[in-house]
Design an enzyme around this catalytic site. Sequence first.
Site, PDB file in Angstrom:
ATOM      1  N   LYS A  37      -0.452  -5.146 -10.670  1.00  0.00           N
ATOM      2  CA  LYS A  37      -1.635  -5.166  -9.798  1.00  0.00           C
ATOM      3  C   LYS A  37      -2.879  -5.435 -10.640  1.00  0.00           C
ATOM      4  CE  LYS A  37      -3.747  -2.227  -6.196  1.00  0.00           C
ATOM      5  NZ  LYS A  37      -3.636  -0.938  -5.491  1.00  0.00           N
ATOM      6  N   SER A  78      -3.225  -1.114  -0.555  1.00  0.00           N
ATOM      7  CA  SER A  78      -3.956  -2.169  -1.219  1.00  0.00           C
ATOM      8  C   SER A  78      -3.134  -2.953  -2.247  1.00  0.00           C
ATOM      9  CB  SER A  78      -5.186  -1.581  -1.916  1.00  0.00           C
ATOM     10  OG  SER A  78      -4.773  -0.674  -2.931  1.00  0.00           O
ATOM     11  N   SER A 128      -1.275   3.272  -1.185  1.00  0.00           N
ATOM     12  CA  SER A 128      -1.279   1.828  -1.461  1.00  0.00           C
ATOM     13  C   SER A 128      -0.051   1.246  -2.132  1.00  0.00           C
ATOM     14  CB  SER A 128      -2.498   1.471  -2.297  1.00  0.00           C
ATOM     15  OG  SER A 128      -3.606   1.381  -1.454  1.00  0.00           O
TER      16      SER A 128
HETATM   17  N1  GLN Z   1      -6.060   2.804   2.275  1.00  0.00           N
HETATM   18  C1  GLN Z   1      -6.471   3.876   1.423  1.00  0.00           C
HETATM   19  C2  GLN Z   1      -7.902   3.693   1.027  1.00  0.00           C
HETATM   20  O1  GLN Z   1      -8.441   2.673   1.313  1.00  0.00           O
HETATM   21  C3  GLN Z   1      -5.579   3.995   0.241  1.00  0.00           C
HETATM   22  C4  GLN Z   1      -5.839   2.992  -0.804  1.00  0.00           C
HETATM   23  C5  GLN Z   1      -5.032   3.202  -2.042  1.00  0.00           C
HETATM   24  O2  GLN Z   1      -4.039   3.950  -2.038  1.00  0.00           O
HETATM   25  N2  GLN Z   1      -5.472   2.570  -3.114  1.00  0.00           N
HETATM   26  O3  GLN Z   1      -8.482   4.538   0.418  1.00  0.00           O
END
Ligand code: GLN
Length: 485
Positions: free
Chosen positions: A79, A154, A178
């Site tokens: 990532k 994400s 995510s």
């Molecule tokens: N969707 C969650 C957020 O926007 C989790 C994102 C993540 O785990 N990086 O905070």
Amino acid sequence: MRLEELSAHEIRLKTVTGELDPVETAEYFCDRISDASNKLNDFITITRNFAVSSAARLRLRLENKVNPPLIAGVPVAIKDNICLKGYPTTCGSRMLEDFIPPYNATVIENLIEAGALIIGKTNMDEFAMGSTSETAIQGAVRNPLDQEYSAGGSSGGSAAAVAAHHVPVALGSDTGGSVRQPAALTGTVGFKPTYGSVSRYGLVAYASSFDQIGPIARNVEDIALMMNAISFHDPHDSTCSSFDRPDYLAGLDGFKPVTIGVPREYFASGVEDDVVEAVEHAVDLLALAGCRVEEITLPRVNEAIAAYYVIATAEASSNLARYDGIVFGHRCEQVATLEDMYAESRTAGFGTEVRRRIMLGTYVLSSGYYDKYYRKAMQVREIIRRDMLKVFEKVDVVVTPTSPTAGIKLGEKLDDPLEMYLADVFTVSANLTGTCAISVPCGYDRDGLPVGVQFIGRHFEDAELLKLAQRFESVIISESDGGNA
Ligand code: GLN
């Protein structure tokens, strides 16, 4: 069999026995992802030179034949919020568009040591804030199973790359879900280790008390293989625990039925019928495999999401303060004053969602509101942690859907941040409490989109959780083969 059909485990075996040449493997996978027919936008950078030179070094190491490395010759995608020395680490943001880290994250050092071939950096939501991987300046990631759909977020680029067989395994980061959510939406396996199992050094921070790096793969065995390669104590990360790591791969053997808890609150309204059905079926399959099923209660499911968004934005506003256009990040030069430089650099460098989070986080930390929001959220976090620990006195593993919906169309939630936040309703508890959790495919909805089931395990019982996940995986595979597997 074509190379992309092989699991990480198989690639490693064939590399170690000399059947596969690592340089050819690296080139083969880099060609696949850079091919013009790849419309997924899953990669931001392809690190061909790095992959090929790692492969050449691995060749020499393998000639010595002593202790072939743990994931020798396995292509891995990373990532784009994990620092790889000498290559851009953009976090999908204009702010870090030109950032080239001068050092490697610890997980990268671990992977190099383990013989991995890092072939590229994957697309994501800007600064890992989101659930659909649509907010990067590099554009949205598409779901390989249906390109009109989001790959989840994400870590959507990592999940899409694994689902599309562009790599057998990838790393994501999981702050509120995510790794698990994109895994669920792409029909792959995504694992968030117990907080403190994997070093965060070199992971660009979003919300440090939640962030954890985790692997995505097409099967549980490859997840265990990756954990063996990346889970070590790291003196560079004071939150990285020094507990004795198990052999995650060997730990998959010897399944014994466990007691699973099903929290009814997680199957209530707001969850798609097809998702409920698939996850209930998963519970039935586990019962058939000998597990005891207990109905349990985790009543603070809605409070969890509220507490998560207060704490996550508070930590984000603090972590992102370093991007001021002077020490770090994008700089606007045509400005009248120093203050304008800060304001304009940050306005131009960050996208809408990131700016929203910084404002929210600054608000909940400001004097007068600190007690009302931040402190309250921390108290709720503690109550949720106790609820979870109490549940784990009765059951070994908690079973829930990973995501309330099977498919998210591209653009569907972009204009409605609250709707987007609710996608995390089942995943944030594991981050609030620090436990380990995994998403495993468990069926499809009526449109043929995959559904994921989430298993949440006790702190540092990651190996036990993977064992259950692998047993479940073998049951579901044998069921879809008509019981012939
Ligand atoms: N969707 C969650 C957020 O926007 C989790 C994102 C993540 O785990 N990086 O905070």
